[in-house]
Design a protein around this motif. Sequence first.
Motif, PDB file in Angstrom:
ATOM      1  N   ALA A 109       0.831  -1.213   0.000  1.00  0.00           N
ATOM      2  CA  ALA A 109       0.000   0.000   0.000  1.00  0.00           C
ATOM      3  C   ALA A 109       0.863   1.260   0.000  1.00  0.00           C
ATOM      4  CB  ALA A 109      -0.919  -0.010   1.222  1.00  0.00           C
ATOM      5  N   ALA A 110       1.974   1.239   0.749  1.00  0.00           N
ATOM      6  CA  ALA A 110       2.849   2.412   0.824  1.00  0.00           C
ATOM      7  C   ALA A 110       3.537   2.675  -0.512  1.00  0.00           C
ATOM      8  CB  ALA A 110       3.888   2.209   1.928  1.00  0.00           C
ATOM      9  N   ASN A 111       3.936   1.625  -1.212  1.00  0.00           N
ATOM     10  CA  ASN A 111       4.545   1.808  -2.526  1.00  0.00           C
ATOM     11  C   ASN A 111       3.537   2.356  -3.536  1.00  0.00           C
ATOM     12  OD1 ASN A 111       7.447   1.030  -2.728  1.00  0.00           O
ATOM     13  ND2 ASN A 111       6.713  -0.847  -1.766  1.00  0.00           N
ATOM     14  N   ILE A 112       2.290   1.919  -3.433  1.00  0.00           N
ATOM     15  CA  ILE A 112       1.251   2.471  -4.312  1.00  0.00           C
ATOM     16  C   ILE A 112       1.020   3.944  -3.991  1.00  0.00           C
ATOM     17  CG2 ILE A 112      -1.198   2.332  -4.914  1.00  0.00           C
ATOM     18  CD1 ILE A 112      -0.996  -0.720  -4.499  1.00  0.00           C
ATOM     19  N   VAL A 133       7.819   6.396   5.166  1.00  0.00           N
ATOM     20  CA  VAL A 133       7.715   5.914   6.552  1.00  0.00           C
ATOM     21  C   VAL A 133       7.024   4.553   6.583  1.00  0.00           C
ATOM     22  CG1 VAL A 133       6.537   6.276   8.756  1.00  0.00           C
ATOM     23  CG2 VAL A 133       7.793   8.155   7.698  1.00  0.00           C
ATOM     24  N   PHE A 134       5.934   4.421   5.816  1.00  0.00           N
ATOM     25  CA  PHE A 134       5.181   3.169   5.854  1.00  0.00           C
ATOM     26  C   PHE A 134       5.863   2.056   5.051  1.00  0.00           C
ATOM     27  CE2 PHE A 134       1.781   5.835   7.506  1.00  0.00           C
ATOM     28  CZ  PHE A 134       1.257   5.002   8.486  1.00  0.00           C
ATOM     29  N   VAL A 135       6.646   2.409   4.039  1.00  0.00           N
ATOM     30  CA  VAL A 135       7.473   1.380   3.389  1.00  0.00           C
ATOM     31  C   VAL A 135       8.452   0.809   4.415  1.00  0.00           C
ATOM     32  CG1 VAL A 135       9.261   0.950   1.660  1.00  0.00           C
ATOM     33  CG2 VAL A 135       7.265   2.300   1.048  1.00  0.00           C
ATOM     34  N   GLY A 136       9.063   1.702   5.202  1.00  0.00           N
ATOM     35  CA  GLY A 136       9.958   1.238   6.262  1.00  0.00           C
ATOM     36  C   GLY A 136       9.220   0.477   7.348  1.00  0.00           C
ATOM     37  N   ALA A 210       7.923  -2.798  -6.986  1.00  0.00           N
ATOM     38  CA  ALA A 210       8.086  -3.278  -5.613  1.00  0.00           C
ATOM     39  C   ALA A 210       6.762  -3.766  -5.035  1.00  0.00           C
ATOM     40  CB  ALA A 210       8.669  -2.167  -4.741  1.00  0.00           C
ATOM     41  N   ALA A 211       5.662  -3.069  -5.361  1.00  0.00           N
ATOM     42  CA  ALA A 211       4.337  -3.493  -4.900  1.00  0.00           C
ATOM     43  C   ALA A 211       3.948  -4.834  -5.516  1.00  0.00           C
ATOM     44  CB  ALA A 211       3.298  -2.429  -5.248  1.00  0.00           C
ATOM     45  N   PHE A 212       4.248  -5.021  -6.810  1.00  0.00           N
ATOM     46  CA  PHE A 212       3.945  -6.285  -7.481  1.00  0.00           C
ATOM     47  C   PHE A 212       4.734  -7.444  -6.861  1.00  0.00           C
ATOM     48  CE2 PHE A 212       5.124  -9.322 -10.867  1.00  0.00           C
ATOM     49  CZ  PHE A 212       3.864  -9.829 -11.158  1.00  0.00           C
ATOM     50  N   LEU A 213       6.019  -7.205  -6.583  1.00  0.00           N
ATOM     51  CA  LEU A 213       6.839  -8.240  -5.947  1.00  0.00           C
ATOM     52  C   LEU A 213       6.320  -8.549  -4.544  1.00  0.00           C
ATOM     53  CD1 LEU A 213      10.412  -7.083  -7.043  1.00  0.00           C
ATOM     54  CD2 LEU A 213       9.119  -9.036  -7.912  1.00  0.00           C
TER      55      LEU A 213
END
Length: 506
Positions: A109-112, A133-136, A210-213
């Motif tokens: 969700a963060a990458n999107i 922040v949320f990716v981390g 990254a979201a797809f992976l």
Amino acid sequence: QILNESFSNSVLFPFACSDGNMEDGCSRWKSIRVMYFTMFLSSVGFSIVITSVWPYLQKIDDSANGSFLGWVVAAYSLGQMVASPLFGLWSNRRPRREPLVCSILINVAANILYAYVHLPPSNRKYFMLIARVFVGFGAGNVAVVRSYVAGATSLKERTSAMANMSAFQALGFILGPALQAGLSFIGETGVSIEVIDLQFNMYTAPALLAAFLGIINILLVVLILREHRVDDHGRQISAINYTSEERVDVTDDTDGSIDHIAVVTSNIIFFVVLFIFATFETIATPLSMDMFAWTRKQAVLYNGIILAAIGFESILVFLVVKIISQKVGDRPVLLGGLIVTFFGFFILFPWGNVYPKIQWSDLQNSSSHGGPSSPQPISNSSVEPTGCPPEQTWCQYTPVIYMAQYFVSDIFIGVGYPACNVMSYTLYSKVIGPKPQGVYMGWLTASGSGARTLGPVFVSQVYTNLGTRWTTSLLCGVLFAAIVLLACMYRRLIAFSVRHGRIEEP
């Protein structure tokens, strides 16, 4: 061939069964390899946008400056630092599949969100900050990954498994920028998909990849990952956070206390190891531009090549460490790695009578004013100034760092850092032993994230204001303190089962 067998099997046949005659062993190693892949994606999530985040930030928000970029870069580590203990605690009490799926969903969700930060009418830079922040935060699952691998391997298997995991982590850091470079052909404009308000370009494509992976990772966790826990001898025992009618306790050697002094020592050493490498990554570009008069383009290209070379060097070191540690043990390898890294920074100490090039314009003859000549900064904006900026006054009296010093230092650090990295948390997992490791690994990951947050801030201030002498001296001092700490606590950094007399120290 022996050296590469374990790692190559993990890469070429990541979910193949290595213990084909034992159903539990087959499932266990398939699950461990899912953890390798999860660690790989965590590294890719950090590195895949790192080279494009600054131009993307400038494109979406004109008010963003270099200081805000520092916060955006640090946001990943801050989010991971907060999330790691929480996910670790969750994994101690519930099946690990739950925190893993939740954390990866947050990451997706963060990458999107990162790909859509162009949509808000204002304050877009803050949306980018929130996204990172949320990716981390999602990458806080590293604590769960480490605790799972530590709990699913015997004492004999653990160093090799941890080295493989570190190799996948290094591979993610290498391939992330490479994937970004491969997607740069899309260009800044790219393609607009109006139905979903998406601008698919060189900045958003890496985040969407990254979201797809991440979605693939969720499927692997749901379909393949199973709870496994073994004692230090490799015998299957029931997981504390998971109950199965088909699993019967064979033994549980959890009686005895954990040496918390050894735990704190391990956290400090891990903090130092990541702190040192974070400072190295931070000053590589400005130092090379100041010392060698490289342009921005040259610095990005050459340091990118150097970091990629160090990444491949690290993978080789991880493979070699598995062999050496079996012969001499984990502690000597950790001590040797710290000493090698110390010499890597000691080599950078400036010496000689040659000084860096300064970004002066031609000296103005001020003899008519009866005073000394007054140097002026270059004012021609059409030519990129190279060398030390005039505001860094230490460049005028501090000798230059030679290119040979820089390259030799890179080689030493490329050997010492990966050895320290894998040995520090391998020893840490052995100190904790068969006890639940989720929270402990959460604190270890948090200490590493704190180091990656503080390191760049510390070194950028010291380097800019005080110069290379102070920077190298302080970093060598920190490493020397870590070496002394390890030497003082050497006898305490032993496996849980060794400490309680259940296994003889190899």
